[in-house]
Motif scaffolding. Structure first.
Motif, short mmCIF file in Angstrom:
data_model
loop_
_atom_site.label_atom_id
_atom_site.label_comp_id
_atom_site.label_asym_id
_atom_site.label_seq_id
_atom_site.Cartn_x
_atom_site.Cartn_y
_atom_site.Cartn_z
N ASP A 8 -3.39 48.43 -17.03
CA ASP A 8 -2.31 47.72 -17.72
C ASP A 8 -0.99 47.75 -16.94
OD1 ASP A 8 -4.00 47.08 -19.80
OD2 ASP A 8 -3.26 48.66 -21.14
N SER A 9 -0.70 48.87 -16.28
CA SER A 9 0.56 48.96 -15.55
C SER A 9 0.60 47.97 -14.38
CB SER A 9 0.81 50.38 -15.04
OG SER A 9 -0.21 50.79 -14.16
N LEU A 10 -0.51 47.77 -13.71
CA LEU A 10 -0.54 46.78 -12.64
C LEU A 10 -0.43 45.37 -13.21
CD1 LEU A 10 -0.71 46.00 -9.70
CD2 LEU A 10 -3.22 46.03 -9.89
N GLU A 11 -1.04 45.11 -14.33
CA GLU A 11 -0.91 43.80 -14.98
C GLU A 11 0.56 43.50 -15.29
OE1 GLU A 11 -2.97 41.26 -15.52
OE2 GLU A 11 -4.59 42.34 -14.54
N ARG A 12 1.28 44.49 -15.82
CA ARG A 12 2.70 44.28 -16.12
C ARG A 12 3.49 44.01 -14.83
NH1 ARG A 12 1.42 48.09 -20.17
NH2 ARG A 12 1.81 49.84 -18.78
N LEU A 13 3.21 44.77 -13.79
CA LEU A 13 3.91 44.59 -12.52
C LEU A 13 3.60 43.23 -11.92
CD1 LEU A 13 5.77 45.53 -10.33
CD2 LEU A 13 3.93 46.97 -9.43
N LEU A 14 2.35 42.81 -11.96
CA LEU A 14 1.99 41.49 -11.44
C LEU A 14 2.67 40.38 -12.25
CD1 LEU A 14 -1.79 42.08 -10.71
CD2 LEU A 14 -0.03 41.48 -9.01
N GLN A 15 2.82 40.60 -13.54
CA GLN A 15 3.49 39.62 -14.39
C GLN A 15 4.94 39.42 -13.96
OE1 GLN A 15 3.72 40.65 -18.60
NE2 GLN A 15 5.49 39.33 -18.85
#
Length: 94
Positions: A8-15
């Motif tokens: 989830d943390s990478l998803e937020r950063l990619l967003q």
């Protein structure tokens, strides 16, 4: 890496990166001066604290939001706006 298996943390950063024109994991790695392998590892284990701090410097995003979703999402602009408001106010003061 399959998008459904990313941390989830990478998803937020990619967003937040994509909102600023940095699209995809490889572009994110370049923007943060990291290797593709580091970003791949973030997808499995979560973004590191050092990675979240790098993201703050590059994207003005809150490290806490990247790591666990704690609001506020963005932090950099608040300080800039506050400084501009103080400067304007100081000039208006007789």
């Amino acid at each position: 890496m399959n998008e459904r298996t990313r941390h989830d943390s990478l998803e937020r950063l990619l967003q937040v990166a994509s909102e600023q024109g940095v699209i995809g994991p490889s572009a994110l790695a370049r923007a943060l001066n990291e290797s593709d392998q580091v970003v791949t590892n973030w997808g499995k284990r979560g973004v590191s604290k050092a990675g979240a701090l790098s993201a703050q410097r590059r994207f003005s995003v809150s490290p806490a939001w990247v790591l666990d979703g704690t609001e506020p999402k963005m932090v950099g602009n608040v300080a800039i706006i506050s400084m501009e408001a103080m400067t304007v106010h100081a000039r208006e003061d007789p």
